[in-house]
Design a protein around this motif. Structure first.
Motif, mmCIF file in Angstrom:
data_model
loop_
_atom_site.group_PDB
_atom_site.id
_atom_site.type_symbol
_atom_site.label_atom_id
_atom_site.label_comp_id
_atom_site.label_asym_id
_atom_site.label_seq_id
_atom_site.Cartn_x
_atom_site.Cartn_y
_atom_site.Cartn_z
ATOM 1 N N THR A 24 8.171 1.043 44.127
ATOM 2 C CA THR A 24 8.815 -0.004 44.077
ATOM 3 C C THR A 24 9.921 -0.496 44.889
ATOM 4 O O THR A 24 10.661 -1.279 44.525
ATOM 5 N N LEU A 25 10.343 -0.272 45.751
ATOM 6 C CA LEU A 25 11.483 -0.552 46.586
ATOM 7 C C LEU A 25 11.366 -1.965 47.136
ATOM 8 O O LEU A 25 10.336 -2.356 47.664
ATOM 9 N N ASN A 161 10.384 3.744 37.027
ATOM 10 C CA ASN A 161 9.884 5.020 36.501
ATOM 11 C C ASN A 161 10.455 6.234 37.224
ATOM 12 O O ASN A 161 9.906 7.339 37.132
ATOM 13 N N LEU A 162 11.549 6.042 37.923
ATOM 14 C CA LEU A 162 12.096 7.134 38.731
ATOM 15 C C LEU A 162 12.523 8.332 37.876
ATOM 16 O O LEU A 162 13.270 8.191 36.910
ATOM 17 N N VAL A 163 12.034 9.510 38.251
ATOM 18 C CA VAL A 163 12.479 10.761 37.628
ATOM 19 C C VAL A 163 13.159 11.565 38.719
ATOM 20 O O VAL A 163 12.522 11.963 39.704
ATOM 21 N N LEU A 164 14.452 11.796 38.558
ATOM 22 C CA LEU A 164 15.207 12.520 39.582
ATOM 23 C C LEU A 164 15.037 14.019 39.403
ATOM 24 O O LEU A 164 15.035 14.519 38.274
ATOM 25 N N LEU A 243 19.257 3.408 45.865
ATOM 26 C CA LEU A 243 20.370 3.247 44.923
ATOM 27 C C LEU A 243 19.918 3.722 43.546
ATOM 28 O O LEU A 243 19.043 3.133 42.923
ATOM 29 N N ILE A 244 20.514 4.799 43.077
ATOM 30 C CA ILE A 244 20.153 5.330 41.761
ATOM 31 C C ILE A 244 21.243 5.090 40.725
ATOM 32 O O ILE A 244 20.980 5.120 39.521
ATOM 33 N N ARG A 264 22.608 3.960 35.308
ATOM 34 C CA ARG A 264 21.292 4.391 35.797
ATOM 35 C C ARG A 264 20.474 3.165 36.232
ATOM 36 O O ARG A 264 19.927 2.428 35.405
ATOM 37 N N VAL A 265 20.358 2.963 37.537
ATOM 38 C CA VAL A 265 19.726 1.763 38.084
ATOM 39 C C VAL A 265 18.260 1.636 37.663
ATOM 40 O O VAL A 265 17.783 0.532 37.366
ATOM 41 N N SER A 266 17.529 2.745 37.609
ATOM 42 C CA SER A 266 16.104 2.675 37.267
ATOM 43 C C SER A 266 15.878 2.022 35.902
ATOM 44 O O SER A 266 14.877 1.328 35.690
#
Length: 279
Positions: A24-25, A161-164, A243-244, A264-266
């Motif tokens: 997604t960016l 859906n970002l998982v760090l 950017l997170i 948390r940006v996500s």
């Protein structure tokens, strides 16, 4: 930069009133795309960070300074496209009294080719709770588009859906206080590398006030401080940055051994996309 905020609310207004510090960016119009600075930052990852360091001028081109119309910096923010900036809700941006400054490096210099932008709309997430600091995010719509170039470009937004990964490192930047015993802001843009902390670890410091809308980072000898609020927490992927997080809150004395909180940006990616799509 030994910088941070407090569990109340601390954007550094011109007189330092409240204490609280503190996509997604999305494709960008800059030649290299979002999250790829034309001027490379110099980032050292180590097991223990001792405070922060001066950033390479122009190396964090999405970093903006929120200022009063008389030129006093009070919060940071991040440019996500030519018209939109994301910052913290607790910065209380007022379009009638505040401006967005792009391309800034030294707050003391009048020689920089900065862009000073007025804001037509400030849209705060409807879930923002100033008592708990939850959902601490506001979008600012610039009245005229940012002129993108080497020193002004956009940051990629974390996908919904970002998982760090665990034990990852991120970088946060800003002009916040570098000495918890002084109200003075940093003269030039500072950067600090911080470890991401799991929610369970974070709760050992902060208890149940930690929510899924927050990212915990720091506690390894450096932190954010008053004046850094609203600024970026970015994570490197390949040759680009995402950017997170958004600088939100932490200890009132900018304790370098206690993790700080970032929005948390996500979790807000879909909301951000919806607001931006409305133009």
């Amino acid at each position: 930069m030994a910088f941070l905020w407090v569990v109340a609310c601390l954007a550094l207004a011109s007189a330092v009133s409240v204490l609280s510090f503190w996509v997604t960016l999305v494709p960008c119009a800059s030649p290299a795309g979002c999250g790829v600075p034309a001027i490379s930052p110099s980032v050292a990852y180590s097991e223990r960070i001792v405070n922060g360091q001066n950033a390479v001028p122009g190396s964090w081109p999405w970093q903006v300074s929120l200022q009063t119309t008389t030129g006093s910096h009070f919060c940071g923010g991040s440019l996500i496209n030519q018209y939109w900036v994301v910052t913290a809700a607790h910065c209380n941006f007022n379009p009638r009294a505040h401006v967005v400054v792009l391309g800034e490096y030294s707050l003391a210099s009048n020689a920089e080719a900065v862009q000073v932008k007025t804001v037509s709309r400030a849209i705060t997430n409807p879930g923002w709770n100033p008592n708990t600091m939850d959902n601490d995010i506001t979008l600012l719509r610039l009245s005229t588009p940012a002129q993108l170039g080497a020193r002004v470009s956009t940051i990629c937004l974390a996908p919904a859906n970002l998982v760090l990964p665990s034990n990852a490192w991120a970088v946060t930047t800003g002009w916040g206080r570098t000495n918890p015993n002084s109200q003075a802001l940093a003269a030039v843009l500072q950067q600090v590398t911080v470890p991401l902390i799991s929610q369970s670890q974070c709760m050992q410091y902060w208890g149940s006030r930690i929510t899924s809308a927050m990212i915990c980072a720091g506690g390894a000898g450096a932190t954010s401080c008053q004046g850094d609020s609203g600024g970026p927490l970015v994570y490197q992927t390949g040759n680009g940055w995402t950017l997170i997080g958004i600088v939100s809150w932490g200890t009132s004395n900018c304790n370098i051994n206690t993790p700080a909180m970032y929005t948390r940006v996500s979790q807000f990616r879909n909301w951000i996309d919806a607001v931006v799509a409305q133009g």
